[in-house]
Scaffold this active site. Sequence first.
Site, mmCIF file in Angstrom:
data_model
loop_
_atom_site.group_PDB
_atom_site.id
_atom_site.type_symbol
_atom_site.label_atom_id
_atom_site.label_comp_id
_atom_site.label_asym_id
_atom_site.label_seq_id
_atom_site.Cartn_x
_atom_site.Cartn_y
_atom_site.Cartn_z
ATOM 1 C CD GLU A 179 40.446 40.534 44.074
ATOM 2 O OE1 GLU A 179 41.267 41.484 44.485
ATOM 3 O OE2 GLU A 179 39.498 40.760 43.508
ATOM 4 C CG HIS A 237 39.908 39.019 51.649
ATOM 5 N ND1 HIS A 237 38.882 38.697 50.954
ATOM 6 C CD2 HIS A 237 40.393 40.342 51.033
ATOM 7 C CE1 HIS A 237 38.484 39.977 50.041
ATOM 8 N NE2 HIS A 237 39.559 40.808 50.241
ATOM 9 C CG ASN A 284 36.674 38.524 43.435
ATOM 10 O OD1 ASN A 284 35.957 37.493 43.645
ATOM 11 N ND2 ASN A 284 37.672 38.502 44.294
ATOM 12 C CD GLU A 328 36.033 40.680 46.252
ATOM 13 O OE1 GLU A 328 36.465 41.856 45.768
ATOM 14 O OE2 GLU A 328 36.572 40.075 47.109
ATOM 15 C CE1 TYR A 337 34.742 45.215 43.213
ATOM 16 C CE2 TYR A 337 36.445 43.551 42.909
ATOM 17 C CZ TYR A 337 35.358 44.343 43.477
ATOM 18 O OH TYR A 337 35.001 44.085 44.743
ATOM 19 N NE ARG A 365 34.774 35.523 48.907
ATOM 20 C CZ ARG A 365 35.713 36.427 48.332
ATOM 21 N NH1 ARG A 365 35.213 37.474 47.877
ATOM 22 N NH2 ARG A 365 36.838 36.512 48.443
HETATM 23 C C1 FCB Z 1 39.084 43.475 45.583
HETATM 24 C C2 FCB Z 1 39.299 43.016 47.018
HETATM 25 C C3 FCB Z 1 38.212 43.570 48.145
HETATM 26 C C4 FCB Z 1 38.058 45.163 47.838
HETATM 27 C C5 FCB Z 1 37.453 45.349 46.524
HETATM 28 C C6 FCB Z 1 37.016 46.516 46.305
HETATM 29 O O1 FCB Z 1 40.003 43.495 44.905
HETATM 30 O O2 FCB Z 1 39.337 41.740 47.023
HETATM 31 O O3 FCB Z 1 38.790 43.389 49.434
HETATM 32 O O4 FCB Z 1 38.995 45.754 48.241
HETATM 33 O O5 FCB Z 1 38.547 44.996 45.458
#
Ligand code: FCB
Length: 449
Positions: A169, A124, A290, A352, A292, A80
């Site tokens: 995002e 992006h 995505n 992500e 985290y 990607r």
């Molecule tokens: C996400 C973004 C990516 C990168 C990661 C760590 O929010 O999409 O570009 O910054 O975090």
Amino acid sequence: MPTAPMPEFPAGFRWGVSTSAHQIEGAVTAGGRGPSIWDTFARSPGRISDGSSGEVACDHYHRHSEDVALLAGLGVDAYRFSIAWPRVQPSGSGPANAAGLDFYDRLVDELLAAGIDPAATLYHWDLPQPLEDAGGWLNRDTAARFAEYAELTAARLGDRVKLWITLNEPFIHMSLGYGIGTHAPGQMLLFDAFGVAHHQLLGHGLAVAALRSRTSSPVAIANNYSPVRVVGDSDADRAAGAAYEALHNRLFTDPLLGRGYPELPGLDASLIHAGDLETIAAPIDVLGVNYYNPTGVRAAEEGSPLPFDLVPLDGYPRTAFDWPVAPDGLRELLGWLRDTYGDALPPIEITEGGCAYDDVPDAHGQVADPDRIAYLDGHLRALRAAIDDGVDVRGYFVWSLLDNWEWAEGFTKRFGLVHVDYLTQRRTPKSSYTWLRDMLAASRDGSAR
Ligand code: FCB
């Protein structure tokens, strides 16, 4: 770091890695590329923690063949990447700049020759600066411009890109870029940034139609989600949690999946024209997720401009970004998506997931990153558990292939499976690269259990 064998994933599960144009390409004036809001933002003193910019980044524009070889060595099914709008339309409108598209054309062909599916994100966060000068995503016209750019791009690459992702995002872009101003374009509108949400979603919906006219490949959007953990047990804390959930997790998903907007302060209904909600709810083939970390939320202090306070969550290991490492949050989030949206939820791919650590080469030039291996191992097991729970998840893309330019954090946060020495541009696969390569090879042999 040895880990127990990974449980088997469903046949056809797509393994990949993610990057984005501005974070790796550099070469910001090559091939007629125009300026983006991130070029402008990085020039403004104090915006980027180490004073750097994406001018050179990982020089991927010139080293893409070396990077495709790294992808091939890793054995991923898909890659990607994002397409820089200012390369394709240097001023944000008008005919395509052939030299800009040529770069992606070569990249796509190299990926296909290596047996890797190209998965392209159209946006992006690198808006052409002339569009920002005309109001950026606060301007409804930007949505139409985005669809035009999507069509020009798919006219050239639509026969070969295997997955199209419209926006990356949109929540983070709205909140950091236009809400609190820590990302480009640096505006601080708080809840008055609602137009940025609506126009991005409208641009997405218009782009879905434009893409469908040029490609039969699946179309997706990549949203950022964060399970909300309410800290405190008052009604005010719970109300704050619900407000944050509406903003972060539902504002960009309810309308996509046909439910219209959730209730939110600042939502200016006059921006929503007849037919917009139908355009936004155009069916998508995949929901990109995505993930985290979860977010701690409690009631705001008296007089706060926001209806919630974000607070650190105790009890988790933390990454170099100070983000909590919470694999359980991924399983929780996927369950929440299924329970909240039911049959309206398309198949999911995790577009992500990853972590930053201060990875340094040792005296032999090797880079050991056991924390990243533990992070990935934990998240993949949580993902497997979510699939067992019945959530339809079909792929996982690690953020990121390379250490890269992490927006306002400059070069200070390393997310790569591959270490990059920014002075020499030397790439060194970290131990997490080897771990993932071996895991993918084992899963292909059918030896993973
Ligand atoms: C996400 C973004 C990516 C990168 C990661 C760590 O929010 O999409 O570009 O910054 O975090």
